[in-house]
Design a protein around this motif. Structure first.
Motif, short mmCIF file in Angstrom:
data_model
loop_
_atom_site.label_atom_id
_atom_site.label_comp_id
_atom_site.label_asym_id
_atom_site.label_seq_id
_atom_site.Cartn_x
_atom_site.Cartn_y
_atom_site.Cartn_z
N GLU A 20 114.64 63.16 105.92
CA GLU A 20 115.34 64.47 106.47
C GLU A 20 116.22 64.42 105.91
N LEU A 21 115.74 66.44 105.14
CA LEU A 21 116.81 66.39 104.44
C LEU A 21 116.81 67.92 104.42
N ASN A 22 117.86 68.46 104.09
CA ASN A 22 118.18 69.62 104.27
C ASN A 22 119.05 69.94 103.06
N SER A 23 119.77 71.75 102.51
CA SER A 23 120.72 72.30 101.68
C SER A 23 122.20 71.39 101.98
N ILE A 24 122.72 70.83 102.81
CA ILE A 24 123.52 69.97 103.13
C ILE A 24 123.73 68.50 102.78
N THR A 25 122.50 68.27 103.74
CA THR A 25 122.50 66.76 104.15
C THR A 25 121.32 65.86 103.47
N VAL A 26 120.80 64.42 103.17
CA VAL A 26 119.82 64.21 103.33
C VAL A 26 119.65 62.66 104.06
N ILE A 27 119.01 62.67 104.98
CA ILE A 27 118.71 61.37 105.83
C ILE A 27 117.94 60.45 104.76
N ILE A 28 118.42 58.55 104.63
CA ILE A 28 117.52 57.76 103.75
C ILE A 28 117.89 56.83 104.99
N SER A 29 116.16 56.45 104.75
CA SER A 29 116.24 55.08 105.63
C SER A 29 116.49 54.19 104.60
N ILE A 30 117.28 52.41 104.71
CA ILE A 30 117.09 51.34 103.95
C ILE A 30 117.26 50.27 104.92
N ILE A 35 120.95 56.66 106.46
CA ILE A 35 122.40 56.66 106.38
C ILE A 35 122.06 58.07 106.02
N GLU A 36 123.17 58.62 105.92
CA GLU A 36 123.12 60.17 105.86
C GLU A 36 123.69 60.30 104.98
N GLU A 44 117.31 66.93 91.60
CA GLU A 44 116.84 67.72 92.91
C GLU A 44 115.35 67.71 92.99
N GLY A 45 114.86 67.92 93.95
CA GLY A 45 113.45 67.99 93.56
C GLY A 45 112.40 66.81 94.77
N ILE A 46 113.56 65.54 95.53
CA ILE A 46 113.37 65.34 96.04
C ILE A 46 112.79 65.58 97.58
N LYS A 47 111.50 65.27 97.77
CA LYS A 47 111.19 65.58 98.76
C LYS A 47 110.88 63.92 100.10
N ILE A 48 110.16 64.60 101.54
CA ILE A 48 110.55 63.80 102.54
C ILE A 48 108.98 62.83 102.47
N GLY A 49 109.67 61.87 102.01
CA GLY A 49 108.67 60.48 102.49
C GLY A 49 108.54 59.80 100.67
N GLU A 50 109.58 59.96 100.24
CA GLU A 50 109.46 60.01 98.77
C GLU A 50 110.71 59.13 98.65
#
Length: 67
Positions: A20-30, A35-36, A44-50
């Motif tokens: 997930e991503l928005n202008s404030i936080t990004v959720i990354i699965s490790i 993790i938030e 910049e330019g990172i997209k969901i699923g990458e």
């Protein structure tokens, strides 16, 4: 933000998938754990699923292995 990690002292490569991503936080699965992180710590330019890799200062797009 872009950092190629040349000054990184980390021995283990941390790789995650952007869930997930928005202008404030990004959720990354490790390894199945989410993790938030602040959006300012993600290139910049990172997209969901990458897949992203930690450089020591920010999360950058993980280079695809060459065939």
């Amino acid at each position: 933000m872009n950092n190629d990690g040349r000054n990184n002292r980390c021995q283990i490569e941390r790789v995650g998938e952007v869930k997930e991503l928005n202008s404030i936080t990004v959720i990354i699965s490790i390894h199945g754990k989410n993790i938030e992180v602040p959006a300012t710590k993600v290139a910049e330019g990172i997209k969901i699923g990458e897949h992203v890799v930690w450089s020591g200062t920010c999360w950058n797009l993980r280079a695809k292995p060459s065939s």
